[in-house]
Design an enzyme around this catalytic site. Structure first.
Site, PDB file in Angstrom:
ATOM      1  CG  ASP A   1      -1.872  -1.129   1.253  1.00 48.41           C
ATOM      2  OD1 ASP A   1      -2.146  -1.668   0.156  1.00 48.41           O
ATOM      3  OD2 ASP A   1      -2.339  -1.510   2.338  1.00 48.41           O
TER       4      ASP A   1
ATOM      5  CE1 TYR B   1      -4.371   0.956   1.604  1.00 52.89           C
ATOM      6  CE2 TYR B   1      -3.770   3.243   1.973  1.00 52.89           C
ATOM      7  CZ  TYR B   1      -3.681   1.916   2.316  1.00 52.89           C
ATOM      8  OH  TYR B   1      -2.918   1.551   3.376  1.00 52.89           O
TER       9      TYR B   1
END
Ligand SMILES: [Zn+2]
Ligand SMILES: [Zn+2]
Length: 697
Positions: free
Chosen positions: A113, A323
């Site tokens: 991420d 996200y």
């Protein structure tokens, strides 16, 4: 020779999505090494291996072999997690698998991420498990796990790792470790040395100030003195229609004044003196950043912040949303508004509104102020769920989609009306409101609700009869307790903690017994810890200092501050604090021990006194059978034998409420995975006795 590339993801689900996206380039196979799954994609001239971490595989620990209870500790190092914590065999095997997969690789890509944690996770693995590959590794940057975006990120990676993010991430972990370990050990050890009993106490760089907010609020509530005031409400009749009116002064502080108004208006007829109407433009809501999503999910579904984050992360890993750990309220055009909306229009329940937005000439989201360099606001990718979503997932998904739609919609127009009625020199107001244009409100339903009060046509000079007028005594209210959502918002406003860690800190406060309830109440232990910290090391719970440190750490992210310098500063601040704590170990230990004892006693003491002798009743355990029951503390004084049986399994809590039948304090028993059971121990026993006597009779 064929080129080879190793891609490191943060979680197995993400690895699967990346492998799927890249399978367009060649044949993909799923394999395993030491129980860790990975994917191999063979194209004409390249072999791509996609593997993943399982969260952090490395963590900060004391240098050398660490005695777990010693403090202060200033020397630290990064170690593989399995060397620090027990039960990390799986992590150990995964590291081994990644190390083996990294042999003979030409190109390394960190694909975790894109944020502090992800940058750090990838960096540690590349540096320590892949033989220093951090120096040559590239970085993939993406905000959704959709095939299109992943292929693009793979084709155009950043040429180097994002070292300033890595440094900022490392610094955060190091500073938090130094604080957490030293402060928590100081508290725990003080209590242990005094009582020889072990209870885990903790505080930390962010935890301390957060607890302070809750304690301060509790104090405000405790010292609040309610002041009475009066409000006046009336029922008036205009042209045969009754409607509610209020006196023009909202709060009257003197009772006789209120009585005077009631007396002078009751039963009288006045006239409409003035009409006023105003139009308000209600702009659409901004797209979700994490904290507004958490607050909204709490408001509508009662989900705690950690729960909402967990659900959102699951939706992200299913490629349904972007996200979620973002603080941005911006939606850049590059995400492809039209593509997303036309994909959403294929999901039946979103078809109507998506299509109507698509037919608009220009699409412009109503963006908020907050930004995030790494990710846009949370938005749906347009991918429709491939599996049946669980109910909580479905709720959060629906909320995110509708928020997204609403943000592109037009403003709503509301008209509010104010009718002034005069009787002698008194004025009353009738208020109405209606929606002229629904705009975004329709797209955000049921999460948007505006009440309408539709008034009939009224004109100046019309008669108005006061059917009923009453004065009501009320009291000013103390400030409300925080709930998980509002406390998170406060932490954010005060700029302490990060979006990744705030919810977890809140969880810790609950787990350590510092706070309880959904309306967050500080326990006596919280008061004591907070008070001791304030007395012996005010700097720890000083929000200003926490914020200062936070600022320094943010500057690392933008390359304006060196990690070593920030860690050095933090240690310099901490050293005298810990010395003070150590010097006062005995006193601190004594006070903490007393509080813990009192709390434990309060937890097992019932409010209802013994019906036979009036002494305190407590939850006790039988020495012989080990079974728990309610016993009378009068037993040792007067030999009272009163007792009630209790359920033997599950977590027992004494509730605030009393039994409606007999007035005895209610208890709750919660067994894992089941709904909590609330019962009255006294009625329960009476029922049991009547059953057994009817059986024998
Ligand atoms: Zn008794
Ligand atoms: Zn009862």
């Amino acid at each position: 020779m064929m080129r080879s590339t190793l891609i490191i993801c943060e979680k197995p689900d993400a690895a699967l999505h990346i492998a799927e996206a890249l399978s367009e380039y060649g044949e993909a196979t799923k394999r395993q090494k030491h129980g860790a799954p990975y994917y191999q994609i063979d194209t004409k001239d390249e072999r791509i291996v996609v593997c993943s971490a399982i969260g952090h595989l490395y963590q900060v620990d004391a240098k050398g072999s660490s005695e777990r209870r010693n403090y202060p500790v200033w020397d630290f190092t990064w170690k593989p997690k399995h060397q620090v914590e027990r039960g990390q065999r799986r992590q150990e095997l995964w590291l081994q698998a990644i190390a083996e997969l990294s042999r003979g690789v030409d190109t390394y890509i960190n694909s975790c991420d894109y944020d502090l944690e992800g940058s750090l996770i990838g960096y540690m693995i590349l540096r320590y498990a892949c033989n220093g590959a951090d120096q040559i590794a590239k970085r993939m940057k993406f905000s959704t796990l959709t095939g299109r975006e992943l292929r693009e990120a793979y084709a155009n990676p950043m040429p180097r790792l994002d070292f300033s993010l890595v440094d900022a991430g490392m610094c955060r972990h190091e500073v938090d470790w130094l604080y957490g370990v030293n402060l928590s050990r100081a508290l725990t050890e003080s209590a242990y040395k005094f009582s020889q009993r072990y209870s885990t106490l903790s505080t930390g760089r962010v935890q301390g100030p957060t607890l302070r907010f809750v304690v301060e609020r509790e104090k405000e509530i405790m010292t609040f003195v309610p002041v009475p005031y009066w409000t006046i409400e009336a029922l008036v009749e205009i042209d045969g229609r009754e409607m509610a009116a209020e006196y023009q002064v909202e709060r009257l502080e003197i009772k006789s004044e209120a009585e005077h108004v009631v007396e002078k208006s009751s039963g009288r007829t006045g006239r409409v003196e003035d009409l006023e109407s105003m139009r308000h433009r209600l702009v659409p809501p901004a797209p979700f950043d994490l904290s507004t999503l958490q607050a909204e999910a709490y408001r509508h579904f009662g989900f705690l912040p950690t729960q909402s984050l967990g659900i959102a992360e699951g939706l992200y890993l299913d490629a349904l949303i972007s996200y979620p750990r973002t603080s941005s309220q911006k939606l850049p055009t590059t995400i492809g508004y039209r593509e997303i909306l036309s994909a959403l229009s294929k999901i039946p329940q979103y078809e109507k509104h998506s299509s109507s937005l698509l037919s608009a000439r220009a699409l412009r989201p109503n963006e908020g102020k907050k930004t995030d360099p790494a990710h846009p606001a949370i938005y749906p990718t347009g991918v429709s769920p491939k599996r049946r979503l669980e109910s909580p997932e479905q709720k959060v998904f629906d909320l995110i989609v509708k928020r997204f739609l609403a943000t592109f919609s037009s403003a709503a127009i509301r008209e509010s009306q104010k009718v002034t009625i005069r009787v002698d020199d008194l004025r009353f107001l009738v208020r109405g409101s209606r929606i002229l244009e629904k705009g975004w409100i329709e797209l955000y339903e049921p999460y948007s609700k505006l009440e309408e009060i539709i008034l009939p046509p009224i004109s100046v000079g019309q008669k108005a009869t006061f059917k009923k007028v009453s004065a009501e005594k009320k009291f000013t209210q103390p400030p409300p307790r925080y709930n998980p959502g509002s406390l998170l918002r406060l932490m954010e406003e005060e700029n302490i903690g990060t979006k990744a860690t705030r919810a977890e800190i809140l969880d810790t406060l609950y787990r350590r017994g510092y706070v309880k309830g959904e309306r967050i109440v500080a326990t006596s232990l919280a008061f004591k810890v907070s008070e001791l910290l304030l007395r012996y090391c005010p700097k720890v719970i000083d929000v200003a200092f926490t914020r200062e440190l936070e600022g320094m750490m943010e500057r690392i992210e933008s390359g304006l501050e060196a990690r070593e310098h920030v860690v050095f500063e933090a240690v310099e601040h901490l050293k005298p604090i810990i010395e003070d704590l150590k010097a006062n170990e005995n006193e601190i230990g004594k006070e903490l021990t007393e509080t813990i004892k009192e709390m434990k006693m309060a937890e097992i003491t019932l409010r209802t006194p013994c019906p036979q002798c009036g002494s305190r009743l407590r939850v006790l355990r039988s020495r012989r059978s080990g079974k728990r029951f309610i016993g009378c503390s009068g037993m040792w004084k007067n030999g009272c034998r009163f007792g009630l049986p209790l359920p033997q399994f599950g977590v027992l809590t004494l509730l605030e409420k009393d039994c409606r039948e007999c007035g005895f304090q209610l208890i709750q028993v919660k067994t894992k995975g089941k709904r909590p059971l609330i019962s009255c121990p006294k009625c329960f026993q009476a029922k049991r006795q009547s059953i057994s006597s009817s059986r024998s009779g």
